[in-house]
Design a protein around this motif. Structure first.
Motif, PDB file in Angstrom:
ATOM      1  N   PRO A 198      -5.576  -7.710 -14.388  1.00 55.72           N
ATOM      2  CA  PRO A 198      -5.767  -8.357 -13.092  1.00 55.72           C
ATOM      3  C   PRO A 198      -7.236  -8.327 -12.673  1.00 55.72           C
ATOM      4  O   PRO A 198      -7.937  -7.351 -12.937  1.00 55.72           O
ATOM      5  CB  PRO A 198      -4.910  -7.502 -12.153  1.00 55.72           C
ATOM      6  CG  PRO A 198      -4.882  -6.156 -12.799  1.00 55.72           C
ATOM      7  CD  PRO A 198      -4.832  -6.439 -14.267  1.00 55.72           C
ATOM      8  N   PRO A 199      -7.714  -9.379 -12.004  1.00 54.17           N
ATOM      9  CA  PRO A 199      -9.109  -9.420 -11.585  1.00 54.17           C
ATOM     10  C   PRO A 199      -9.427  -8.546 -10.375  1.00 54.17           C
ATOM     11  O   PRO A 199     -10.586  -8.315 -10.059  1.00 54.17           O
ATOM     12  CB  PRO A 199      -9.335 -10.900 -11.264  1.00 54.17           C
ATOM     13  CG  PRO A 199      -7.979 -11.413 -10.892  1.00 54.17           C
ATOM     14  CD  PRO A 199      -7.021 -10.665 -11.755  1.00 54.17           C
ATOM     15  N   TRP A 200      -8.386  -8.060  -9.677  1.00 49.83           N
ATOM     16  CA  TRP A 200      -8.637  -7.195  -8.523  1.00 49.83           C
ATOM     17  C   TRP A 200      -7.441  -6.281  -8.272  1.00 49.83           C
ATOM     18  O   TRP A 200      -6.324  -6.552  -8.707  1.00 49.83           O
ATOM     19  CB  TRP A 200      -8.945  -8.004  -7.253  1.00 49.83           C
ATOM     20  CG  TRP A 200      -7.862  -8.975  -6.836  1.00 49.83           C
ATOM     21  CD1 TRP A 200      -7.818 -10.316  -7.100  1.00 49.83           C
ATOM     22  CD2 TRP A 200      -6.668  -8.682  -6.088  1.00 49.83           C
ATOM     23  NE1 TRP A 200      -6.679 -10.875  -6.574  1.00 49.83           N
ATOM     24  CE2 TRP A 200      -5.951  -9.900  -5.949  1.00 49.83           C
ATOM     25  CE3 TRP A 200      -6.128  -7.532  -5.530  1.00 49.83           C
ATOM     26  CZ2 TRP A 200      -4.726  -9.984  -5.270  1.00 49.83           C
ATOM     27  CZ3 TRP A 200      -4.906  -7.601  -4.853  1.00 49.83           C
ATOM     28  CH2 TRP A 200      -4.224  -8.818  -4.723  1.00 49.83           C
ATOM     29  N   ILE A 201      -7.701  -5.167  -7.576  1.00 51.60           N
ATOM     30  CA  ILE A 201      -6.636  -4.309  -7.055  1.00 51.60           C
ATOM     31  C   ILE A 201      -6.919  -4.043  -5.576  1.00 51.60           C
ATOM     32  O   ILE A 201      -8.065  -4.133  -5.122  1.00 51.60           O
ATOM     33  CB  ILE A 201      -6.512  -2.958  -7.796  1.00 51.60           C
ATOM     34  CG1 ILE A 201      -7.761  -2.092  -7.559  1.00 51.60           C
ATOM     35  CG2 ILE A 201      -6.239  -3.154  -9.258  1.00 51.60           C
ATOM     36  CD1 ILE A 201      -7.561  -0.655  -7.983  1.00 51.60           C
ATOM     37  N   SER A 202      -5.862  -3.737  -4.840  1.00 54.59           N
ATOM     38  CA  SER A 202      -5.978  -3.424  -3.413  1.00 54.59           C
ATOM     39  C   SER A 202      -5.762  -1.927  -3.194  1.00 54.59           C
ATOM     40  O   SER A 202      -4.855  -1.330  -3.788  1.00 54.59           O
ATOM     41  CB  SER A 202      -4.940  -4.218  -2.617  1.00 54.59           C
ATOM     42  OG  SER A 202      -4.906  -3.768  -1.269  1.00 54.59           O
ATOM     43  N   LEU A 203      -6.593  -1.350  -2.339  1.00 50.30           N
ATOM     44  CA  LEU A 203      -6.449   0.062  -1.962  1.00 50.30           C
ATOM     45  C   LEU A 203      -5.793   0.221  -0.592  1.00 50.30           C
ATOM     46  O   LEU A 203      -5.573   1.349  -0.143  1.00 50.30           O
ATOM     47  CB  LEU A 203      -7.816   0.745  -1.937  1.00 50.30           C
ATOM     48  CG  LEU A 203      -8.649   0.702  -3.229  1.00 50.30           C
ATOM     49  CD1 LEU A 203      -9.918   1.515  -3.053  1.00 50.30           C
ATOM     50  CD2 LEU A 203      -7.847   1.199  -4.423  1.00 50.30           C
ATOM     51  N   ASN A 204      -5.464  -0.884   0.038  1.00 49.67           N
ATOM     52  CA  ASN A 204      -4.910  -0.824   1.391  1.00 49.67           C
ATOM     53  C   ASN A 204      -3.557  -0.085   1.414  1.00 49.67           C
ATOM     54  O   ASN A 204      -2.694  -0.341   0.582  1.00 49.67           O
ATOM     55  CB  ASN A 204      -4.718  -2.245   1.956  1.00 49.67           C
ATOM     56  CG  ASN A 204      -6.042  -2.914   2.227  1.00 49.67           C
ATOM     57  OD1 ASN A 204      -6.971  -2.305   2.723  1.00 49.67           O
ATOM     58  ND2 ASN A 204      -6.138  -4.193   1.871  1.00 49.67           N
ATOM     59  N   GLY A 205      -3.423   0.824   2.357  1.00 51.41           N
ATOM     60  CA  GLY A 205      -2.180   1.551   2.529  1.00 51.41           C
ATOM     61  C   GLY A 205      -2.007   2.722   1.579  1.00 51.41           C
ATOM     62  O   GLY A 205      -0.936   3.343   1.569  1.00 51.41           O
ATOM     63  N   LEU A 206      -3.013   3.072   0.798  1.00 51.21           N
ATOM     64  CA  LEU A 206      -2.885   4.171  -0.153  1.00 51.21           C
ATOM     65  C   LEU A 206      -3.331   5.494   0.472  1.00 51.21           C
ATOM     66  O   LEU A 206      -4.327   5.555   1.192  1.00 51.21           O
ATOM     67  CB  LEU A 206      -3.716   3.913  -1.406  1.00 51.21           C
ATOM     68  CG  LEU A 206      -3.403   2.629  -2.194  1.00 51.21           C
ATOM     69  CD1 LEU A 206      -4.165   2.645  -3.509  1.00 51.21           C
ATOM     70  CD2 LEU A 206      -1.911   2.498  -2.441  1.00 51.21           C
ATOM     71  N   PHE A 207      -2.565   6.543   0.193  1.00 54.47           N
ATOM     72  CA  PHE A 207      -2.885   7.899   0.638  1.00 54.47           C
ATOM     73  C   PHE A 207      -2.685   8.851  -0.537  1.00 54.47           C
ATOM     74  O   PHE A 207      -1.812   8.622  -1.373  1.00 54.47           O
ATOM     75  CB  PHE A 207      -1.938   8.360   1.759  1.00 54.47           C
ATOM     76  CG  PHE A 207      -2.070   7.623   3.067  1.00 54.47           C
ATOM     77  CD1 PHE A 207      -2.813   8.157   4.104  1.00 54.47           C
ATOM     78  CD2 PHE A 207      -1.430   6.407   3.261  1.00 54.47           C
ATOM     79  CE1 PHE A 207      -2.913   7.489   5.318  1.00 54.47           C
ATOM     80  CE2 PHE A 207      -1.533   5.729   4.461  1.00 54.47           C
ATOM     81  CZ  PHE A 207      -2.287   6.280   5.495  1.00 54.47           C
ATOM     82  N   TYR A 208      -3.462   9.901  -0.591  1.00 51.14           N
ATOM     83  CA  TYR A 208      -3.138  10.996  -1.518  1.00 51.14           C
ATOM     84  C   TYR A 208      -3.449  12.326  -0.833  1.00 51.14           C
ATOM     85  O   TYR A 208      -4.416  12.472  -0.104  1.00 51.14           O
ATOM     86  CB  TYR A 208      -3.861  10.865  -2.857  1.00 51.14           C
ATOM     87  CG  TYR A 208      -5.371  10.947  -2.839  1.00 51.14           C
ATOM     88  CD1 TYR A 208      -6.033  12.176  -2.841  1.00 51.14           C
ATOM     89  CD2 TYR A 208      -6.151   9.785  -2.858  1.00 51.14           C
ATOM     90  CE1 TYR A 208      -7.418  12.245  -2.853  1.00 51.14           C
ATOM     91  CE2 TYR A 208      -7.527   9.838  -2.876  1.00 51.14           C
ATOM     92  CZ  TYR A 208      -8.154  11.079  -2.869  1.00 51.14           C
ATOM     93  OH  TYR A 208      -9.532  11.152  -2.883  1.00 51.14           O
ATOM     94  N   SER A 209      -2.568  13.285  -1.063  1.00 52.52           N
ATOM     95  CA  SER A 209      -2.718  14.591  -0.416  1.00 52.52           C
ATOM     96  C   SER A 209      -3.707  15.437  -1.170  1.00 52.52           C
ATOM     97  O   SER A 209      -3.937  15.254  -2.373  1.00 52.52           O
ATOM     98  CB  SER A 209      -1.357  15.304  -0.333  1.00 52.52           C
ATOM     99  OG  SER A 209      -0.843  15.535  -1.622  1.00 52.52           O
ATOM    100  N   LEU A 210      -4.276  16.402  -0.452  1.00 50.28           N
ATOM    101  CA  LEU A 210      -5.241  17.303  -1.082  1.00 50.28           C
ATOM    102  C   LEU A 210      -4.583  18.596  -1.530  1.00 50.28           C
ATOM    103  O   LEU A 210      -5.136  19.344  -2.300  1.00 50.28           O
ATOM    104  CB  LEU A 210      -6.400  17.592  -0.116  1.00 50.28           C
ATOM    105  CG  LEU A 210      -7.218  16.366   0.315  1.00 50.28           C
ATOM    106  CD1 LEU A 210      -8.299  16.758   1.294  1.00 50.28           C
ATOM    107  CD2 LEU A 210      -7.817  15.682  -0.897  1.00 50.28           C
TER     108      LEU A 210
END
Length: 210
Positions: A198-210
């Motif tokens: 794919p030519p692009w990816i979206s990071l919108n709405g992504l979370f990761y815990s620490l």
């Protein structure tokens, strides 16, 4: 003898029959009120050094971490996080901001349900080279590692939406690595029969815990 406050908080108040002693009066008030206020410390280690026997209900703000913490009777827990501005992610060669007009790829550290979490937004354009098409930099999108405050204790994998153009999948994996780098996983391997470039990816709405 001293009495206690009318709110049941155990703050000692001198009685009229007590011998005058301003030092004792001031000490009783300070000792009673300070642990019941929002205490301020330079860091978590400074808080722990100063409060060796915390009591349930204590609240302390940590300047370095920008966190409000509270003692629940067992451990210090995060109550709220201070203002955390969006920070643009430094991208490695082969990746560019504003993929699919989603804006710059950015992150910020937030308090999500009492857990410190990294929130992502924006879009990333991806370029490939060779035949079969190979993603740049082994899929690692960051040119420099994110700061320690945004690094997970272990690998965190989250799904990221991607373009359907030149791709048989609508999502890829994004790995948040303990070393502070972010890596795209799942593009076409050299022995794969499907096309996932794919030519692009979206990071919108992504979370990761620490």
């Amino acid at each position: 003898m001293p009495t206690t406050d009318a709110y049941g908080q155990g703050v000692q108040i001198a009685s009229l029959t007590d011998a005058p002693n301003m030092e004792t009066l001031a000490s009783n008030l300070a000792t009673g009120l300070v642990p019941r206020s929002v205490m301020r410390f330079a860091s978590a280690s400074a808080r722990n050094a100063a409060i060796t026997s915390p009591v349930a209900g204590m609240v302390a703000f940590l300047t370095a971490e920008k966190l409000f913490t509270g003692y629940d009777g067992t451990a210090w827990v995060v109550l709220a996080a201070g203002t955390s501005a969006w920070t643009t992610i430094p991208l490695a060669s082969g990746f560019a901001h504003n993929g699919n007009s989603n804006g710059s790829a950015q992150y910020r550290v937030v308090n999500l349900f009492g857990e410190i979490t990294v929130m992502l937004q924006g879009g990333i354009d991806i370029t490939y080279s060779g035949s079969p098409a190979t993603i740049a930099n082994g899929g690692i999108i960051t040119s420099t590692a994110l700061p320690s405050a945004a690094r997970p204790g272990s690998l965190r994998t989250v799904p990221a939406a991607c373009s359907a153009v030149t791709s048989d999948s609508l999502s890829l994996k994004l790995d948040a690595q303990p070393d502070g780098h972010l890596k795209i996983i799942g593009t076409t391997a050299s022995n794969a029969t499907e096309r996932i470039t794919p030519p692009w990816i979206s990071l919108n709405g992504l979370f990761y815990s620490l």
